[in-house]
Motif scaffolding. Structure first.
Motif, PDB file in Angstrom:
ATOM      1  N   LYS A 114       0.825  -1.203   0.000  1.00 44.15           N
ATOM      2  CA  LYS A 114       0.000   0.000   0.000  1.00 44.15           C
ATOM      3  C   LYS A 114       0.863   1.259   0.000  1.00 44.15           C
ATOM      4  O   LYS A 114       0.541   2.250  -0.664  1.00 44.15           O
ATOM      5  N   ALA A 115       1.955   1.208   0.769  1.00 43.87           N
ATOM      6  CA  ALA A 115       2.874   2.343   0.803  1.00 43.87           C
ATOM      7  C   ALA A 115       3.476   2.572  -0.580  1.00 43.87           C
ATOM      8  O   ALA A 115       3.574   3.711  -1.054  1.00 43.87           O
ATOM      9  N   PHE A 116       3.833   1.464  -1.247  1.00 44.84           N
ATOM     10  CA  PHE A 116       4.396   1.572  -2.586  1.00 44.84           C
ATOM     11  C   PHE A 116       3.399   2.215  -3.560  1.00 44.84           C
ATOM     12  O   PHE A 116       3.748   3.110  -4.334  1.00 44.84           O
ATOM     13  N   ASP A 117       2.113   1.765  -3.478  1.00 40.78           N
ATOM     14  CA  ASP A 117       1.076   2.348  -4.335  1.00 40.78           C
ATOM     15  C   ASP A 117       0.972   3.848  -4.121  1.00 40.78           C
ATOM     16  O   ASP A 117       0.851   4.625  -5.069  1.00 40.78           O
ATOM     17  N   LEU A 118       1.019   4.248  -2.833  1.00 40.98           N
ATOM     18  CA  LEU A 118       0.874   5.656  -2.494  1.00 40.98           C
ATOM     19  C   LEU A 118       2.026   6.467  -3.074  1.00 40.98           C
ATOM     20  O   LEU A 118       1.819   7.534  -3.693  1.00 40.98           O
ATOM     21  N   VAL A 119       3.275   5.961  -2.869  1.00 47.50           N
ATOM     22  CA  VAL A 119       4.447   6.655  -3.397  1.00 47.50           C
ATOM     23  C   VAL A 119       4.334   6.772  -4.913  1.00 47.50           C
ATOM     24  O   VAL A 119       4.582   7.826  -5.501  1.00 47.50           O
ATOM     25  N   LEU A 120       3.889   5.690  -5.549  1.00 47.42           N
ATOM     26  CA  LEU A 120       3.787   5.677  -7.004  1.00 47.42           C
ATOM     27  C   LEU A 120       2.792   6.708  -7.500  1.00 47.42           C
ATOM     28  O   LEU A 120       3.071   7.466  -8.444  1.00 47.42           O
ATOM     29  N   ILE A 121       1.623   6.768  -6.841  1.00 44.35           N
ATOM     30  CA  ILE A 121       0.592   7.702  -7.320  1.00 44.35           C
ATOM     31  C   ILE A 121       1.060   9.138  -7.128  1.00 44.35           C
ATOM     32  O   ILE A 121       0.826  10.008  -7.986  1.00 44.35           O
ATOM     33  N   VAL A 122       1.755   9.421  -5.999  1.00 42.42           N
ATOM     34  CA  VAL A 122       2.292  10.775  -5.777  1.00 42.42           C
ATOM     35  C   VAL A 122       3.316  11.096  -6.863  1.00 42.42           C
ATOM     36  O   VAL A 122       3.315  12.200  -7.431  1.00 42.42           O
ATOM     37  N   ALA A 123       4.194  10.124  -7.184  1.00 40.67           N
ATOM     38  CA  ALA A 123       5.224  10.350  -8.203  1.00 40.67           C
ATOM     39  C   ALA A 123       4.587  10.629  -9.560  1.00 40.67           C
ATOM     40  O   ALA A 123       5.002  11.553 -10.271  1.00 40.67           O
ATOM     41  N   ILE A 124       3.541   9.859  -9.905  1.00 42.46           N
ATOM     42  CA  ILE A 124       2.881  10.061 -11.201  1.00 42.46           C
ATOM     43  C   ILE A 124       2.258  11.443 -11.272  1.00 42.46           C
ATOM     44  O   ILE A 124       2.464  12.190 -12.236  1.00 42.46           O
ATOM     45  N   LEU A 125       1.506  11.806 -10.202  1.00 40.19           N
ATOM     46  CA  LEU A 125       0.835  13.103 -10.203  1.00 40.19           C
ATOM     47  C   LEU A 125       1.850  14.242 -10.242  1.00 40.19           C
ATOM     48  O   LEU A 125       1.653  15.237 -10.948  1.00 40.19           O
ATOM     49  N   THR A 126       2.958  14.109  -9.461  1.00 37.25           N
ATOM     50  CA  THR A 126       4.000  15.143  -9.479  1.00 37.25           C
ATOM     51  C   THR A 126       4.556  15.287 -10.881  1.00 37.25           C
ATOM     52  O   THR A 126       4.718  16.405 -11.399  1.00 37.25           O
TER      53      THR A 126
END
Lengths: 297, 297, 297, 297
Positions: free
Chosen positions: D29-41
């Motif tokens: 779940k942490a990985f998903d969160l980091v990934l979505i933040v990275a994509i949006l950034t």
């Protein structure tokens, strides 16, 4: 189906009929495909021919394609008529008229020079696509939509009559409130503005200027925004009804002839007759059992 | 129905009543048709009379038609009142008021010169079309729609209250963000803009300029675009309910308790019990007849 | 209900509570009416006060009304808190915060001169209308809508995520196709344009100029025009479901506790227990009858 | 699940697989969160980088972030491929292609200088969000919507074909009626205008000028305003059907034939018959038990 039955003209006519009017053999499908490409090309030529720059550069090509396609469509129509037993009946039908309209304007140019302006009439050949759609089994879907439209037609007519009355009154109101400078120069123009506003198109070519005019516009816009729920609701309900009716069996009751039973219904809802042909009525069994008991004593 | 019963004035009154107030005889239908043509002509005269160029060219014809039609409408109203037993009751009803409004403004011009500006009041005669609609059996459809509207009225009122609050807050926000040059000169103007945007009309006369203003506009537009689903959904549901209720009776089957029978169903579609309380089951008769035959032997 | 029970302060508190927090007595209804008029007046004062010409002419009156109403609202809030047993809990609730927000900005002007710009915060008092709506039995309707919204929320979120992705891609495409002169100066501006187009608002402040740009716009508009069917369809389905659930009784099965039976269901659909308390299970009768037959032999 | 099973590379691969491809452990779940933040950034960097003023001021930061994120995405893709048993199959799948597209354009800049213009291709990384959505249990909702879309696709295709034909004919009509000055310079431009009007977008960049053109526009707008009911109605009906089918099983009651039971129902709600074929009716057991007791005595 009846391919190569007879080598004579009758066999050829029947073969051509299958290829042109049906769409279940490879040959017929290929013909449909060629036809749809020809129609779309012909429409594209008319569209692009109306653009100044393209007309100047590719005018000759467009003219050449237009004549080639028109000749092809003309031959196709003649073959079509040749296949049929009653060609005049076909010519008077919807598709016959569309076929004629698709080729006549181009031929008219030879006789009447000014006929080149008949661009809309030439574009009516786009309607020929309907023929293809009809063949591609879209009939069921279209028929379902048309049936739902027909069922809700009275309500939609009533809806539009009411809208036109409301629009007329709002237009007259705005005509007296707003000045000519704002664009409200007559009631018909105001009606045009009111419909532009109510349908939420909102070009912005005519716009209220006075505070009172803006207040009335707000009411008109909210009305138009929410009133769309009426035809949508009516039509949704009718589509749902049409789909549900697919759930009803179409077999008629052997007792009274009623033909609207829910699929799976076991007794006719009008006369109580047992509907299932493949099994026996349990009431009969009970009765028999009771009779057995009666006679047994 | 009661045509040519009496040659006296009573017979004439009754005949006139049938022609004017009903629409089931050829005479009555012809009268309706003449009336609707007269109303539409009269509305067209008002609409076209407001166009400058037409008014200058055909002003005399318009004036002549206006007076002819107004005189005809006046006579019609007098005949209408003559037919009725209680004319004052009719005059106070909705249709009576509309009939009066349709003719009064033109007569007022004779007395008050400035009364010619009462163009909106004169246009109210368009409401007379409702009378014709009523006669053309549109009543059922209209009533169904009105019933569905009435049922969803509370939810739609709640919806509009919420929209107005949202719009006010967005308008105040934009008023502080956007400058006067962009057109957001006051909160009421901003409310006008917010409703233009939310209802997806989008005239473009007032438009956000700053990036922040555009971001907020984007939210407002997406809100308006999707929130239309609320009244549409509520109304669709109510129309579906109205249609369904027309088709189902509310009485339960005495045999098995099933309470969803189509109106006119005589036997329960699940257990075959006779549903009609006011008559006998024909199956019983058949059985009795058979038993009579049995016992008779 | 408990009017004139005690002449002491407790009685007064209880009376005030009934008037302020409920709406079933004439006094409480009159209070609601006064409150809603005060709120609307106060909002109107803020709205009109933002119009330049009105502010100059009636500025003093607006200021006087603003202070009078704020004082009244402040007293009302104090009385409200006086009635309650746990005033701090109320102050932290939604309505307590709205009540505070409705009066604080005006009082802040006395301390901070620049606080007059807090026009949006002052307008938040419009939210107080929700309280009145709540009392006027709109709760059921609102709750039904909210429930339908909650049920379709996941689908609507998914819908919006997809829309934003589509819009971003279309915006990037148009940014590369259209020049800066047409208004597509950056991708965020293009996104603003894409949402203006897709939601069918269509201000017309930014408009495609190149043929390719117009072709892409056509696709975007057709998409936006038809895709509105998705949230509408989802929400309609949920409203219909909510209404249908009104058709289900809320009584739990005495056998297994299941609480979702169709109204009129006679047997629990999970455990087969007889549901009707007021009559006997026919199966029991049949069994008894059979037993009678058994024992009779 | 299989954490710390093996200390070797297989164990690490399996651990990484769980973290990257699933979302049921805290690490995943942490990985998903980091990934979505990275994509949006990363998407935000591209969007803001296209704004002139931001590009000039923060150009260096944007470039730095772009490279950092692209490197991170590249490493992520390599790790992803390392985890999988058949990396080439993944690379050819939808998500594999999206992953490649998300990083390739930035690397291409190193080789081809002009590749910086590939802004749209870089934005395709926004599609990676779908992966996250898929994991967040939005699958069911999306699938339901897609199924409803698929079911109504034929009708919607038919609807769009008809619209395009209507639009073409209206466009040709307006091209002949309106002059070039009004903006109707060719039929393709007129088609663009017709779609802008029919979808109720209404930019206002091209607007009818002649009375006849305005009359035809009124018809087109009313058509577009009301015809939206068609896809909405069709889609609503399909969503309702999808929801209903989720709730009802399709097996009929062996006792009375009723075929509309909620999924999970164990007894027919009309006649109380046991529905589950694969287990025994607990009532039978109770009865048997009682009979055992009876016979036992």
């Amino acid at each position: 189906m009846s391919l190569h039955l007879a080598p004579g003209p009758e066999g050829i006519r029947s073969q051509l009929f299958h290829i042109i009017f049906e769409s279940d053999t490879p040959g017929a499908k290929a013909f449909d495909l060629v036809l749809i490409v020809a129609i779309l090309t012909s429409v594209a030529v008319i569209l692009l021919g109306s653009v100044e720059t393209y007309a100047q550069r590719y005018g000759d090509i467009f003219l050449y394609m237009e004549w080639t396609l028109t000749t092809a469509f003309s031959i196709e129509l003649l073959v079509r008529l040749y296949c049929l037993e009653r060609p005049t009946v076909y010519l008077k039908s919807f598709y016959g008229v569309v076929d004629l309209i698709a080729i006549l304007p181009t031929w008219l140019v030879l006789l009447v020079p000014g006929a080149h302006a008949l661009v809309i009439v030439r574009l009516l050949r786009v309607l020929r696509i309907f023929r293809i759609l009809r063949m591609m089994e879209f009939v069921g879907e279209g028929q379902m939509l048309l049936e739902a439209l027909k069922r809700s037609s009275r309500q939609i007519l009533l809806f539009f009559s009411s809208i036109l009355m409301v629009v007329t009154l709002f237009a007259a109101l705005m005509y007296t409130i707003e000045s000519d400078e704002a664009g409200f120069t007559s009631i018909p123009i105001s009606i045009y503005w009111a419909i532009v506003s109510m349908t939420t198109v909102g070009y912005g070519d005519i716009v209220p200027v006075t505070p009172l005019g803006k207040s009335i516009t707000v009411i008109l816009m909210l009305l138009g925004y929410s009133i769309i729920a009426v035809p949508t609701g009516v039509f949704s309900a009718q589509v749902i009804r049409s789909i549900r009716e697919e759930r009803y069996s179409e077999e008629a009751c052997p007792g009274c002839g009623l033909d609207r039973h829910e699929k799976g219904a076991r007794y006719c809802l009008r006369c109580g007759t047992w509907l299932d042909e493949f099994s026996d009525d349990p009431r009969e069994k009970t009765k028999e059992a009771r009779q057995d008991v009666d006679t047994g004593e």
